[in-house]
Motif scaffolding. Structure first.
Motif, PDB file in Angstrom:
ATOM      1  N   ALA A 152       0.824  -1.210   0.000  1.00 45.58           N
ATOM      2  CA  ALA A 152       0.000   0.000   0.000  1.00 45.58           C
ATOM      3  C   ALA A 152       0.858   1.260   0.000  1.00 45.58           C
ATOM      4  N   THR A 153       1.935   1.268   0.783  1.00 50.30           N
ATOM      5  CA  THR A 153       2.768   2.470   0.819  1.00 50.30           C
ATOM      6  C   THR A 153       3.542   2.635  -0.480  1.00 50.30           C
ATOM      7  N   PHE A 154       3.935   1.524  -1.088  1.00 50.09           N
ATOM      8  CA  PHE A 154       4.594   1.594  -2.402  1.00 50.09           C
ATOM      9  C   PHE A 154       3.655   2.260  -3.408  1.00 50.09           C
ATOM     10  N   LEU A 155       2.404   1.824  -3.440  1.00 54.84           N
ATOM     11  CA  LEU A 155       1.449   2.402  -4.382  1.00 54.84           C
ATOM     12  C   LEU A 155       1.169   3.864  -4.065  1.00 54.84           C
ATOM     13  N   TYR A 156       1.152   4.209  -2.769  1.00 54.11           N
ATOM     14  CA  TYR A 156       0.955   5.613  -2.400  1.00 54.11           C
ATOM     15  C   TYR A 156       2.103   6.473  -2.921  1.00 54.11           C
ATOM     16  N   ARG A 157       3.320   5.987  -2.748  1.00 54.94           N
ATOM     17  CA  ARG A 157       4.475   6.760  -3.216  1.00 54.94           C
ATOM     18  C   ARG A 157       4.547   6.792  -4.736  1.00 54.94           C
ATOM     19  N   GLN A 183      -6.167  -2.860  -2.482  1.00 51.91           N
ATOM     20  CA  GLN A 183      -7.250  -3.821  -2.264  1.00 51.91           C
ATOM     21  C   GLN A 183      -7.586  -4.581  -3.545  1.00 51.91           C
ATOM     22  N   GLU A 184      -7.640  -3.866  -4.648  1.00 48.00           N
ATOM     23  CA  GLU A 184      -7.916  -4.514  -5.928  1.00 48.00           C
ATOM     24  C   GLU A 184      -6.819  -5.532  -6.267  1.00 48.00           C
ATOM     25  N   THR A 185      -5.584  -5.190  -5.955  1.00 44.30           N
ATOM     26  CA  THR A 185      -4.464  -6.080  -6.262  1.00 44.30           C
ATOM     27  C   THR A 185      -4.555  -7.371  -5.470  1.00 44.30           C
ATOM     28  N   VAL A 186      -4.823  -7.281  -4.179  1.00 42.89           N
ATOM     29  CA  VAL A 186      -4.874  -8.499  -3.369  1.00 42.89           C
ATOM     30  C   VAL A 186      -6.058  -9.366  -3.759  1.00 42.89           C
ATOM     31  N   PHE A 192       6.613 -14.883  -4.226  1.00 40.61           N
ATOM     32  CA  PHE A 192       5.246 -14.371  -4.140  1.00 40.61           C
ATOM     33  C   PHE A 192       5.252 -12.850  -4.118  1.00 40.61           C
ATOM     34  N   ARG A 193       6.202 -12.238  -3.422  1.00 40.09           N
ATOM     35  CA  ARG A 193       6.219 -10.771  -3.340  1.00 40.09           C
ATOM     36  C   ARG A 193       6.496 -10.157  -4.703  1.00 40.09           C
ATOM     37  N   VAL A 194       7.389 -10.764  -5.509  1.00 43.20           N
ATOM     38  CA  VAL A 194       7.633 -10.257  -6.859  1.00 43.20           C
ATOM     39  C   VAL A 194       6.362 -10.368  -7.692  1.00 43.20           C
ATOM     40  N   TRP A 195       5.684 -11.493  -7.587  1.00 41.21           N
ATOM     41  CA  TRP A 195       4.439 -11.712  -8.335  1.00 41.21           C
ATOM     42  C   TRP A 195       3.388 -10.688  -7.940  1.00 41.21           C
ATOM     43  N   LEU A 196       3.237 -10.449  -6.635  1.00 47.43           N
ATOM     44  CA  LEU A 196       2.235  -9.516  -6.143  1.00 47.43           C
ATOM     45  C   LEU A 196       2.570  -8.084  -6.544  1.00 47.43           C
ATOM     46  N   PHE A 197       3.828  -7.690  -6.381  1.00 45.73           N
ATOM     47  CA  PHE A 197       4.215  -6.324  -6.738  1.00 45.73           C
ATOM     48  C   PHE A 197       4.115  -6.101  -8.241  1.00 45.73           C
ATOM     49  N   ARG A 198       4.351  -7.155  -9.024  1.00 43.84           N
ATOM     50  CA  ARG A 198       4.204  -7.017 -10.478  1.00 43.84           C
ATOM     51  C   ARG A 198       2.767  -6.650 -10.827  1.00 43.84           C
ATOM     52  N   MET A 199       1.813  -7.315 -10.185  1.00 41.87           N
ATOM     53  CA  MET A 199       0.401  -6.973 -10.403  1.00 41.87           C
ATOM     54  C   MET A 199       0.130  -5.521 -10.018  1.00 41.87           C
ATOM     55  N   ALA A 200       0.654  -5.120  -8.868  1.00 42.06           N
ATOM     56  CA  ALA A 200       0.411  -3.765  -8.375  1.00 42.06           C
ATOM     57  C   ALA A 200       1.019  -2.725  -9.301  1.00 42.06           C
ATOM     58  N   VAL A 201       2.228  -2.988  -9.779  1.00 40.77           N
ATOM     59  CA  VAL A 201       2.899  -2.043 -10.671  1.00 40.77           C
ATOM     60  C   VAL A 201       2.130  -1.901 -11.983  1.00 40.77           C
ATOM     61  N   GLU A 202       1.709  -3.020 -12.539  1.00 39.99           N
ATOM     62  CA  GLU A 202       0.957  -2.968 -13.790  1.00 39.99           C
ATOM     63  C   GLU A 202      -0.324  -2.144 -13.616  1.00 39.99           C
ATOM     64  N   ILE A 234       9.266   5.242   7.832  1.00 40.74           N
ATOM     65  CA  ILE A 234       7.926   5.808   7.983  1.00 40.74           C
ATOM     66  C   ILE A 234       6.908   5.042   7.150  1.00 40.74           C
ATOM     67  N   ASP A 235       5.773   4.768   7.755  1.00 41.88           N
ATOM     68  CA  ASP A 235       4.608   4.250   7.042  1.00 41.88           C
ATOM     69  C   ASP A 235       3.686   5.443   6.819  1.00 41.88           C
ATOM     70  N   PRO A 236       3.692   6.043   5.632  1.00 40.41           N
ATOM     71  CA  PRO A 236       2.942   7.294   5.428  1.00 40.41           C
ATOM     72  C   PRO A 236       1.433   7.136   5.494  1.00 40.41           C
ATOM     73  N   LEU A 237       0.942   5.908   5.453  1.00 40.35           N
ATOM     74  CA  LEU A 237      -0.502   5.674   5.535  1.00 40.35           C
ATOM     75  C   LEU A 237      -0.983   5.441   6.964  1.00 40.35           C
ATOM     76  N   HIS A 238      -0.044   5.280   7.897  1.00 38.25           N
ATOM     77  CA  HIS A 238      -0.419   5.029   9.289  1.00 38.25           C
ATOM     78  C   HIS A 238       0.478   5.821  10.237  1.00 38.25           C
ATOM     79  N   ALA A 239       0.876   7.013   9.824  1.00 36.18           N
ATOM     80  CA  ALA A 239       1.766   7.842  10.631  1.00 36.18           C
ATOM     81  C   ALA A 239       0.962   8.877  11.410  1.00 36.18           C
TER      82      ALA A 239
END
Length: 280
Positions: free
Chosen positions: A37-42, A55-58, A74-84, A256-261
């Motif tokens: 989530a923070t990767f997508l926010y940034r 949420q859509e990615t998961v 699994f993390r590479v696979w998941l982040f690939r979906m999120a990046v796309e 820092i977690d910018p979504l929960h700071a």
């Protein structure tokens, strides 16, 4: 937000998840939930869009886990979906100006009503407390949106989220050497933006919002000076000293977690005002 590692029994959990075991899928996903989530926010620069896309990615990952080949983690696979999905959101979007915050700071200095509005944001309560280190992270995110998405993603994956260049290449579908080039290009661009604009590392910089907000909201210049001393980012004078602040900034961003700071709500509202003013 330090390096993300795979769970020790990942192959076993993947096999169970592929057979429909949702608890196994949850064990795979939960360590990645906040980093994703923070990767997508940034990457996107907007909180609600990032959280929705996470949420859509998961959900997509859960629905398609049986297609996971195991050729990557699994993390590479998941982040690939999120990046796309993130790149699709950014398609056609204009890159942000490096002077986005500088211009807003100028408006803030000239507009009493705007200053009152910002002070009011600070009094909203939970997650609306201003912190200089969190604003450095916020500034990093804003400047990230000045980069082409592929460069921004390469920098974030390798410099903030602990992916190797090879893993980042798997996420972005490019060779590792290309990841090194993209990340280095992104780093150099951001260093140049900071060099000419940030008054925390250069006394001739035009943006002092990190410290300026603190003084505006706390009403005490001495408290601001103590806060700056604690994070060790006062203005630097030589190119070598200024260059060294890049690693200091990255350390702050990773922490820092910018979504929960403490200042999440403050910065979310501030972004709304900043973009609203920049388009007016």
């Amino acid at each position: 937000m330090s390096s993300i590692t795979s769970v020790s029994n990942e192959p076993e959990l993947i096999a169970k998840a592929k057979s429909g075991d949702r608890e196994a899928f949850a064990q795979l996903y939960e360590p990645l939930e906040r980093p994703l989530a923070t990767f997508l926010y940034r990457l996107l620069g907007l909180r609600q869009e990032a959280e929705d896309l996470a949420q859509e990615t998961v959900l997509h990952a859960l629905e398609t886990i049986e297609t996971f080949s195991g050729a990557t983690s699994f993390r590479v696979w998941l982040f690939r979906m999120a990046v796309e999905a993130g790149f699709e959101r950014l398609r056609g979007e204009t890159l942000w100006s490096p002077d986005l915050q500088v211009r807003f700071g100028q408006r803030l200095a000239e507009n009493d009503a705007l200053r009152r509005r910002v002070r009011k944001l600070h009094g909203l309560g939970v997650r609306a407390t201003y912190d200089i280190a969190e604003h450095i992270d916020y500034c990093f995110m804003c400047l990230g949106r000045t980069l082409p998405p592929h460069e921004s993603a390469a920098l974030l994956l390798t410099e903030v989220y602990g992916f190797s260049h090879e893993e980042a290449g798997e996420v972005l579908g490019a060779p590792a050497e290309s990841m090194r080039h993209r990340a280095e290009q992104a780093r150099q661009t951001l260093v140049e933006h900071l060099e000419s604009r940030c008054s925390l590392i250069n006394t001739k910089g035009t943006c002092g919002l990190c410290a300026g907000y603190h003084t505006l909201l706390c009403g005490d210049q001495r408290q601001t000076e103590r806060a700056l001393f604690e994070i060790d980012l006062q203005a630097r004078f030589t190119p070598q000293e200024r260059a060294a602040t890049w690693d200091q900034r990255l350390a702050i961003v990773r922490s820092i977690d910018p979504l929960h700071a403490d200042g999440t709500r403050f910065h979310e509202s501030l972004m709304t005002i900043t973009l609203e003013k920049s388009h007016s």
